[in-house]
Design an enzyme around this catalytic site. Structure first.
Site, PDB file in Angstrom:
ATOM      1  N   ILE A  49      -5.540 -12.913   3.741  1.00  0.00           N
ATOM      2  CA  ILE A  49      -6.653 -11.961   3.559  1.00  0.00           C
ATOM      3  C   ILE A  49      -6.396 -11.101   2.321  1.00  0.00           C
ATOM      4  O   ILE A  49      -7.302 -10.828   1.543  1.00  0.00           O
ATOM      5  CB  ILE A  49      -6.834 -11.087   4.821  1.00  0.00           C
ATOM      6  CG1 ILE A  49      -7.285 -11.979   5.985  1.00  0.00           C
ATOM      7  CG2 ILE A  49      -7.835  -9.973   4.577  1.00  0.00           C
ATOM      8  CD1 ILE A  49      -7.370 -11.275   7.313  1.00  0.00           C
ATOM      9  N   VAL A  52      -6.774  -4.703  -1.025  1.00  0.00           N
ATOM     10  CA  VAL A  52      -7.724  -4.254  -2.063  1.00  0.00           C
ATOM     11  C   VAL A  52      -6.974  -4.125  -3.393  1.00  0.00           C
ATOM     12  O   VAL A  52      -7.398  -4.656  -4.421  1.00  0.00           O
ATOM     13  CB  VAL A  52      -8.400  -2.933  -1.657  1.00  0.00           C
ATOM     14  CG1 VAL A  52      -9.072  -2.274  -2.848  1.00  0.00           C
ATOM     15  CG2 VAL A  52      -9.445  -3.191  -0.589  1.00  0.00           C
ATOM     16  N   VAL A  54      -6.484  -1.875  -5.756  1.00  0.00           N
ATOM     17  CA  VAL A  54      -6.960  -1.307  -7.016  1.00  0.00           C
ATOM     18  C   VAL A  54      -6.772   0.210  -7.091  1.00  0.00           C
ATOM     19  O   VAL A  54      -7.232   0.823  -8.036  1.00  0.00           O
ATOM     20  CB  VAL A  54      -8.449  -1.641  -7.281  1.00  0.00           C
ATOM     21  CG1 VAL A  54      -8.609  -3.046  -7.782  1.00  0.00           C
ATOM     22  CG2 VAL A  54      -9.293  -1.370  -6.057  1.00  0.00           C
ATOM     23  N   LYS A  85       0.065  11.757 -14.652  1.00  0.00           N
ATOM     24  CA  LYS A  85      -1.356  12.107 -14.737  1.00  0.00           C
ATOM     25  C   LYS A  85      -1.494  13.618 -14.577  1.00  0.00           C
ATOM     26  O   LYS A  85      -1.075  14.171 -13.555  1.00  0.00           O
ATOM     27  CB  LYS A  85      -2.109  11.377 -13.614  1.00  0.00           C
ATOM     28  CG  LYS A  85      -3.553  11.792 -13.461  1.00  0.00           C
ATOM     29  CD  LYS A  85      -4.200  11.034 -12.313  1.00  0.00           C
ATOM     30  CE  LYS A  85      -5.592  11.542 -12.029  1.00  0.00           C
ATOM     31  NZ  LYS A  85      -6.173  10.950 -10.814  1.00  0.00           N
ATOM     32  N   PRO A 103      -8.142  19.560 -14.665  1.00  0.00           N
ATOM     33  CA  PRO A 103      -6.667  19.569 -14.767  1.00  0.00           C
ATOM     34  C   PRO A 103      -6.018  19.867 -13.432  1.00  0.00           C
ATOM     35  O   PRO A 103      -6.601  20.522 -12.578  1.00  0.00           O
ATOM     36  CB  PRO A 103      -6.420  20.727 -15.741  1.00  0.00           C
ATOM     37  CG  PRO A 103      -7.573  21.647 -15.562  1.00  0.00           C
ATOM     38  CD  PRO A 103      -8.727  20.869 -14.999  1.00  0.00           C
TER      39      PRO A 103
HETATM   40  C1  LIG Z   1     -12.970   0.001  -6.767  1.00  0.00           C
HETATM   41  C2  LIG Z   1     -11.933   0.821  -6.067  1.00  0.00           C
HETATM   42  C3  LIG Z   1     -11.103   1.655  -6.812  1.00  0.00           C
HETATM   43  C4  LIG Z   1     -10.162   2.449  -6.166  1.00  0.00           C
HETATM   44  N1  LIG Z   1      -9.406   3.324  -6.900  1.00  0.00           N
HETATM   45  C5  LIG Z   1      -8.599   4.200  -6.255  1.00  0.00           C
HETATM   46  C6  LIG Z   1      -7.851   5.177  -6.967  1.00  0.00           C
HETATM   47  O1  LIG Z   1      -7.861   5.230  -8.198  1.00  0.00           O
HETATM   48  N2  LIG Z   1      -7.094   6.030  -6.244  1.00  0.00           N
HETATM   49  C7  LIG Z   1      -7.038   6.006  -4.883  1.00  0.00           C
HETATM   50  O2  LIG Z   1      -6.382   6.862  -4.275  1.00  0.00           O
HETATM   51  N3  LIG Z   1      -7.685   5.061  -4.203  1.00  0.00           N
HETATM   52  C8  LIG Z   1      -8.462   4.174  -4.843  1.00  0.00           C
HETATM   53  N4  LIG Z   1      -9.127   3.216  -4.127  1.00  0.00           N
HETATM   54  C9  LIG Z   1      -8.872   3.085  -2.704  1.00  0.00           C
HETATM   55  C10 LIG Z   1      -7.556   2.369  -2.485  1.00  0.00           C
HETATM   56  O3  LIG Z   1      -7.607   1.093  -3.079  1.00  0.00           O
HETATM   57  C11 LIG Z   1      -7.285   2.266  -0.989  1.00  0.00           C
HETATM   58  O4  LIG Z   1      -7.275   3.533  -0.422  1.00  0.00           O
HETATM   59  C12 LIG Z   1      -5.935   1.666  -0.745  1.00  0.00           C
HETATM   60  O5  LIG Z   1      -5.806   0.449  -1.394  1.00  0.00           O
HETATM   61  C13 LIG Z   1      -5.704   1.493   0.742  1.00  0.00           C
HETATM   62  O6  LIG Z   1      -6.350   0.380   1.241  1.00  0.00           O
HETATM   63  P1  LIG Z   1      -6.007  -0.072   2.724  1.00  0.00           P
HETATM   64  O7  LIG Z   1      -4.546  -0.258   2.838  1.00  0.00           O
HETATM   65  O8  LIG Z   1      -6.650   0.865   3.664  1.00  0.00           O
HETATM   66  O9  LIG Z   1      -6.791  -1.464   2.839  1.00  0.00           O
HETATM   67  P2  LIG Z   1      -6.467  -2.895   2.178  1.00  0.00           P
HETATM   68  O10 LIG Z   1      -5.785  -2.794   0.882  1.00  0.00           O
HETATM   69  O11 LIG Z   1      -7.772  -3.644   2.224  1.00  0.00           O
HETATM   70  O12 LIG Z   1      -5.457  -3.566   3.194  1.00  0.00           O
HETATM   71  C14 LIG Z   1      -5.920  -4.128   4.394  1.00  0.00           C
HETATM   72  C15 LIG Z   1      -4.795  -4.896   5.039  1.00  0.00           C
HETATM   73  O13 LIG Z   1      -5.243  -5.361   6.299  1.00  0.00           O
HETATM   74  C16 LIG Z   1      -4.862  -6.715   6.445  1.00  0.00           C
HETATM   75  N5  LIG Z   1      -5.775  -7.357   7.394  1.00  0.00           N
HETATM   76  C17 LIG Z   1      -7.121  -7.278   7.446  1.00  0.00           C
HETATM   77  N6  LIG Z   1      -7.583  -8.026   8.453  1.00  0.00           N
HETATM   78  C18 LIG Z   1      -6.510  -8.573   9.063  1.00  0.00           C
HETATM   79  C19 LIG Z   1      -6.321  -9.457  10.164  1.00  0.00           C
HETATM   80  N7  LIG Z   1      -7.357  -9.948  10.835  1.00  0.00           N
HETATM   81  N8  LIG Z   1      -5.080  -9.806  10.492  1.00  0.00           N
HETATM   82  C20 LIG Z   1      -3.994  -9.336   9.810  1.00  0.00           C
HETATM   83  N9  LIG Z   1      -4.106  -8.521   8.780  1.00  0.00           N
HETATM   84  C21 LIG Z   1      -5.350  -8.143   8.392  1.00  0.00           C
HETATM   85  C22 LIG Z   1      -4.941  -7.278   5.048  1.00  0.00           C
HETATM   86  O14 LIG Z   1      -4.198  -8.444   4.909  1.00  0.00           O
HETATM   87  C23 LIG Z   1      -4.338  -6.121   4.261  1.00  0.00           C
HETATM   88  O15 LIG Z   1      -2.934  -6.237   4.313  1.00  0.00           O
HETATM   89  C24 LIG Z   1     -10.044   2.386  -4.760  1.00  0.00           C
HETATM   90  C25 LIG Z   1     -10.830   1.500  -4.024  1.00  0.00           C
HETATM   91  C26 LIG Z   1     -11.777   0.724  -4.656  1.00  0.00           C
HETATM   92  C27 LIG Z   1     -12.624  -0.205  -3.846  1.00  0.00           C
END
Ligand SMILES: Cc1cc2nc3c(=O)[nH]c(=O)nc-3n(C[C@H](O)[C@H](O)[C@H](O)COP(=O)(O)OP(=O)(O)OC[C@H]3O[C@@H](n4cnc5c(N)ncnc54)[C@H](O)[C@@H]3O)c2cc1C
Length: 513
Positions: A49, A52, A54, A85, A103
């Site tokens: 899967i 994200v 980014v 930053k 800032p």
């Molecule tokens: C365009 C964009 C730009 C961003 N820029 C910033 C930024 O500059 N600064 C900032 O603070 N935040 C930013 N973010 C947000 C940041 O990317 C997220 O807060 C951060 O990546 C945390 O994501 P997460 O761990 O919650 O989810 P994800 O990274 O999506 O991780 C989800 C996890 O769940 C697992 N998973 C899902 N379903 C299953 C399943 N059925 N079985 C087992 N595993 C599963 C996946 O494998 C993965 O390991 C941005 C987001 C976007 C969309």
């Protein structure tokens, strides 16, 4: 939590985290660091899967998290190719051609308990022509591409700013994974295909993996990203949609090589006809993206606009990401705590997402079940704090769109003229009258942040705090001249940002040799 007559192993709460993105591994690392005696931690992630990956720009709060984990900052920054930053440079938001820095630090120093900007407003009305941003050390440092860590002496002017990191998001989660696994977190590679609920309590009883294995736990943390596998799909916690205020729902991201020239210690955001574009300089490359509203531009046009705008050689094809603005009405339901994108998302305009994960983790640690029993009061407290965080950030983000004179595209016309939440309307009126800023005791954002965006986007107050009139204008003017000169001189003595990083990396390499 004790249920079904089972006792947790060794009386430790069994925690299962679903998801190995930034929020999953931040949660695992914090639990194993702070509560190794109170819980066992297992994390399930699926490389099929993916994550994200980014989130590259952060807020200064993350420094406290890194330090709480006992991680050496210099080594962490070197491994994740991080830069410093000092704030976010907003271009063309209030008006095309304008720019300002939000800032990480204050503007001037309070005089007789009155925030500095009130004196500045008073002197400005009397004809003094200078820029409030010249009194912000972080702003002057960032404009000159300089960096030095802030002073720990709270009496020093050099203690009035802070900094955050910009790092390679694909390296942050693996860094924390290595940290967590080394300290006892059990990692399982696998896909969760079913979630079993307890027939009576409706708590989550177990996760069923594709391999057939059942994973039982007392407390489940949903870090499954936008899928919200437990909190959304299994427990049906309602989603509160905010896209009428924050219409951006897509982004296209593309890294590129670093162009020649200085390394800015800031995130650069440029407003675009249907949203805005980010530029995040890292040690080894630049992160770029265009965040846009798909009702106002097509994906193809957004990608083409991004490719045309990047300054270096593209390092990958443009990648599309979709999202929606909003949050779960409750992020802790039954025995499931949602952290990260599973809990909600506010577009990355102010780099708040990783901060929101951090804040939720800190709350969860503070409210960790005593004796393994989850109390309603603890859940309610958690949800209240999370709500507050989201509401306040939401208002702050909307301000960047609403406080504009831009009328050059349907997107900007929409956000400029939309009805904003009452809570924001009241804050703007408070500032417009006499430069007053609503105070928070918890959460984001504090006074200097609001001040930067209000003034940067063209909201200039009609009056000021009356106590600011209680000083002789000539001596006030001289004191302001001195302060401005002190800020400029302090910054002139600081190292170049790129040199500072190079020297620090070299020291680590020498120590390791
Ligand atoms: C365009 C964009 C730009 C961003 N820029 C910033 C930024 O500059 N600064 C900032 O603070 N935040 C930013 N973010 C947000 C940041 O990317 C997220 O807060 C951060 O990546 C945390 O994501 P997460 O761990 O919650 O989810 P994800 O990274 O999506 O991780 C989800 C996890 O769940 C697992 N998973 C899902 N379903 C299953 C399943 N059925 N079985 C087992 N595993 C599963 C996946 O494998 C993965 O390991 C941005 C987001 C976007 C969309």
């Amino acid at each position: 939590m004790k249920q079904g007559g089972e006792e947790p192993d060794n009386n430790r709460v069994r925690v299962a985290i679903v998801g190995g993105g930034t929020s999953g591994w931040m949660t695992a690392a914090a639990l194993i660091r702070r509560l190794p005696h109170a819980c066992s931690v297992r994390l399930i992630e699926s490389s099929e899967i993916g994550i994200v990956g980014v989130g590259e720009a952060t807020l200064p709060h993350l420094r406290a998290f890194v330090s709480m984990l006992g991680i050496d900052e210099a080594e962490f920054m070197r491994t994740t190719h991080a830069t410093f930053k000092l704030g976010i440079d907003f271009r063309d938001f209030g008006k095309i051609g304008d720019h300002y820095l939000h800032p990480f630090g204050s503007f001037g120093t309070p005089l007789n308990g009155v925030p500095f900007h009130h004196y500045w407003l008073r002197m400005r009305a009397a004809g003094r022509q200078d820029d409030l941003f010249d009194y912000s050390i972080a702003n002057v440092m960032a404009s000159d591409n300089r960096f030095a860590p802030p002073s720990e002496d709270t009496n020093s002017m050099l203690s009035t700013y802070s900094y955050a990191y910009q790092f390679d998001a694909t390296l942050f989660a693996p860094y924390l994974r290595d940290y967590s696994v080394a300290r006892g977190v059990e990692r399982t590679e696998g896909k969760v295909v079913d979630v079993e609920l307890h027939p009576e309590s409706r708590d989550v009883a177990a996760l069923v993996l594709e391999s057939g294995e059942r994973v039982e736990a007392d407390l489940f943390v949903d870090c499954s990203g936008f899928r919200a596998l437990l909190i959304g799909q299994a427990l049906k916690s309602e989603w509160e949609d905010w896209s009428h205020w924050l219409p951006n729902d897509s982004a296209v991201a593309m890294p590129c090589t670093s162009p020649a020239g200085p390394l800015p210690p800031l995130t650069l955001l440029t407003a675009m006809p249907a949203g805005w574009r980010w530029r995040i300089p890292l040690q080894h490359r630049v992160g770029n993206g265009y965040v846009y509203s798909s009702s106002h531009i097509s994906h193809e046009d957004a990608a083409a606009a991004l490719v045309a705008a990047v300054e270096g050689e593209p390092l990958a094809e443009p990648r599309l990401l979709r999202f929606r603005a909003g949050r779960r009405k409750r992020s802790w339901v039954k025995n499931v705590v949602a952290i990260g994108l599973a809990s909600g998302f506010l577009e990355p305009l102010e780099s708040t997402s990783i901060y929101l994960s951090q804040s939720a983790i800190e709350q969860m640690l503070g409210l960790f079940p005593v004796g393994g029993r989850i109390a309603d009061a603890d859940r309610d407290e958690f949800n209240l704090v999370v709500d507050n965080e989201y509401d306040r950030i939401r208002d702050f983000l909307i301000l960047h769109y609403h406080a504009t004179t831009r009328d050059d595209s349907s997107f900007w016309n929409h956000v400029r003229t939309m009805t904003v939440p009452d809570s924001l309307h009241e804050k703007i009126e408070l500032f417009r009258m006499a430069g007053r800023i609503s105070k928070y005791t918890q959460g984001l954002f504090l006074e200097p942040s609001w001040l930067a965006v209000y003034l940067g986007q063209g909201i200039v107050p009609e009056g000021w705090d009356q106590r600011a009139d209680n000083l002789d204008p000539a001596s006030l003017g001289s004191a302001m001249d001195r302060l401005r000169a002190q800020v400029a001189a302090a910054v002139r003595g600081m190292p170049d940002h790129a040199d500072f990083i190079r020297r620090r990396n070299a020291m680590i390499e020498m120590a390791a040799a």
